[in-house]
Design a protein around this motif. Structure first.
Motif, mmCIF file in Angstrom:
data_model
loop_
_atom_site.group_PDB
_atom_site.id
_atom_site.type_symbol
_atom_site.label_atom_id
_atom_site.label_comp_id
_atom_site.label_asym_id
_atom_site.label_seq_id
_atom_site.Cartn_x
_atom_site.Cartn_y
_atom_site.Cartn_z
ATOM 1 N N ARG A 101 31.069 45.620 42.634
ATOM 2 C CA ARG A 101 32.350 45.004 42.258
ATOM 3 C C ARG A 101 32.293 44.486 40.827
ATOM 4 N NH1 ARG A 101 37.565 45.073 42.367
ATOM 5 N NH2 ARG A 101 38.542 43.063 42.529
ATOM 6 N N ARG A 102 31.154 43.893 40.454
ATOM 7 C CA ARG A 102 30.990 43.379 39.090
ATOM 8 C C ARG A 102 31.099 44.515 38.079
ATOM 9 N NH1 ARG A 102 25.616 40.182 37.987
ATOM 10 N NH2 ARG A 102 25.486 41.074 40.034
ATOM 11 N N ASP A 103 30.465 45.650 38.372
ATOM 12 C CA ASP A 103 30.545 46.814 37.482
ATOM 13 C C ASP A 103 31.979 47.326 37.369
ATOM 14 O OD1 ASP A 103 27.789 46.762 37.034
ATOM 15 O OD2 ASP A 103 27.386 48.220 38.629
ATOM 16 N N GLN A 104 32.694 47.322 38.487
ATOM 17 C CA GLN A 104 34.094 47.758 38.475
ATOM 18 C C GLN A 104 34.943 46.842 37.601
ATOM 19 O OE1 GLN A 104 34.920 47.641 42.673
ATOM 20 N NE2 GLN A 104 34.524 49.830 42.941
ATOM 21 N N LEU A 105 34.724 45.534 37.746
ATOM 22 C CA LEU A 105 35.500 44.581 36.945
ATOM 23 C C LEU A 105 35.187 44.716 35.457
ATOM 24 C CD1 LEU A 105 35.326 41.438 39.244
ATOM 25 C CD2 LEU A 105 37.312 42.890 38.794
ATOM 26 N N LEU A 106 33.916 44.920 35.134
ATOM 27 C CA LEU A 106 33.534 45.101 33.733
ATOM 28 C C LEU A 106 34.151 46.382 33.169
ATOM 29 C CD1 LEU A 106 32.004 44.162 31.250
ATOM 30 C CD2 LEU A 106 29.958 45.294 32.185
ATOM 31 N N ALA A 107 34.148 47.446 33.941
ATOM 32 C CA ALA A 107 34.758 48.701 33.496
ATOM 33 C C ALA A 107 36.254 48.516 33.251
ATOM 34 C CB ALA A 107 34.517 49.802 34.522
ATOM 35 N N GLN A 127 38.208 48.800 29.699
ATOM 36 C CA GLN A 127 39.384 49.665 29.574
ATOM 37 C C GLN A 127 40.553 48.883 28.974
ATOM 38 O OE1 GLN A 127 40.745 51.258 33.310
ATOM 39 N NE2 GLN A 127 42.080 52.740 32.324
ATOM 40 N N ASP A 128 40.743 47.658 29.430
ATOM 41 C CA ASP A 128 41.820 46.827 28.875
ATOM 42 C C ASP A 128 41.564 46.508 27.403
ATOM 43 O OD1 ASP A 128 43.186 46.833 31.264
ATOM 44 O OD2 ASP A 128 42.507 44.834 31.875
ATOM 45 N N ALA A 129 40.309 46.235 27.049
ATOM 46 C CA ALA A 129 39.971 45.957 25.653
ATOM 47 C C ALA A 129 40.233 47.196 24.793
ATOM 48 C CB ALA A 129 38.518 45.517 25.541
ATOM 49 N N ASP A 130 39.875 48.353 25.311
ATOM 50 C CA ASP A 130 40.133 49.609 24.593
ATOM 51 C C ASP A 130 41.628 49.841 24.406
ATOM 52 O OD1 ASP A 130 37.419 50.171 24.396
ATOM 53 O OD2 ASP A 130 37.418 51.529 26.132
ATOM 54 N N THR A 131 42.397 49.570 25.445
ATOM 55 C CA THR A 131 43.850 49.739 25.383
ATOM 56 C C THR A 131 44.450 48.801 24.341
ATOM 57 O OG1 THR A 131 43.958 50.446 27.683
ATOM 58 C CG2 THR A 131 45.993 49.594 26.719
ATOM 59 N N ALA A 132 43.989 47.560 24.348
ATOM 60 C CA ALA A 132 44.487 46.590 23.363
ATOM 61 C C ALA A 132 44.167 47.065 21.947
ATOM 62 C CB ALA A 132 43.875 45.216 23.621
ATOM 63 N N TRP A 133 42.923 47.487 21.730
ATOM 64 C CA TRP A 133 42.523 47.929 20.398
ATOM 65 C C TRP A 133 43.288 49.181 19.981
ATOM 66 C CZ3 TRP A 133 41.544 46.656 15.940
ATOM 67 C CH2 TRP A 133 40.904 47.461 15.012
ATOM 68 N N ALA A 134 43.566 50.059 20.909
ATOM 69 C CA ALA A 134 44.348 51.260 20.592
ATOM 70 C C ALA A 134 45.753 50.897 20.123
ATOM 71 C CB ALA A 134 44.422 52.174 21.815
ATOM 72 N N GLN A 135 46.225 49.731 20.513
ATOM 73 C CA GLN A 135 47.544 49.249 20.096
ATOM 74 C C GLN A 135 47.440 48.326 18.877
ATOM 75 O OE1 GLN A 135 49.600 47.582 23.498
ATOM 76 N NE2 GLN A 135 49.058 49.346 24.756
ATOM 77 N N GLY A 136 46.247 48.266 18.277
ATOM 78 C CA GLY A 136 46.051 47.475 17.063
ATOM 79 C C GLY A 136 45.781 46.005 17.315
ATOM 80 N N GLY A 173 30.304 40.224 25.821
ATOM 81 C CA GLY A 173 30.352 40.508 24.392
ATOM 82 C C GLY A 173 30.758 41.942 24.094
ATOM 83 N N SER A 174 30.537 42.838 25.041
ATOM 84 C CA SER A 174 30.898 44.240 24.832
ATOM 85 C C SER A 174 32.408 44.467 24.839
ATOM 86 C CB SER A 174 30.239 45.120 25.909
ATOM 87 O OG SER A 174 30.864 44.948 27.165
ATOM 88 N N LEU A 175 33.167 43.430 25.123
ATOM 89 C CA LEU A 175 34.628 43.550 25.153
ATOM 90 C C LEU A 175 35.269 43.378 23.774
ATOM 91 C CD1 LEU A 175 35.329 41.475 28.383
ATOM 92 C CD2 LEU A 175 35.045 43.958 28.161
#
Length: 76
Positions: free
Chosen positions: A3-9, A13-22, A43-45
């Protein structure tokens, strides 16, 4: 996958989406246990011009947030 791995993934994904939107992604992590693995995962976020701040003393949390805002020139 745990579950922890799923939440981190999902968080990554949300961090990537945010960054893709600048949107720069900043992380201030309060961790009273000073867990290096948790800190590395959280920190990887960080994305873009975002920074990671690891706080182990809750009384320093406000100071850490203020320092991030000032050093990134988001607040004068």
């Amino acid at each position: 996958m745990t579950r922890r791995d799923q939440l981190l993934a999902l968080a990554r994904q949300d961090a990537d989406t945010a960054w893709a939107q600048g949107i720069n992604v900043f992380v201030v992590f309060w961790d009273s246990n000073n867990n290096a693995t948790a800190a590395a995962n959280i920190g990887s976020l960080v994305r873009g011009k975002g920074v990671f701040v690891h706080v182990t003393d809750p009384s320093k949390l406000s100071e850490a947030i203020s320092a991030v805002l000032v050093t990134t020139k988001l607040v004068k």
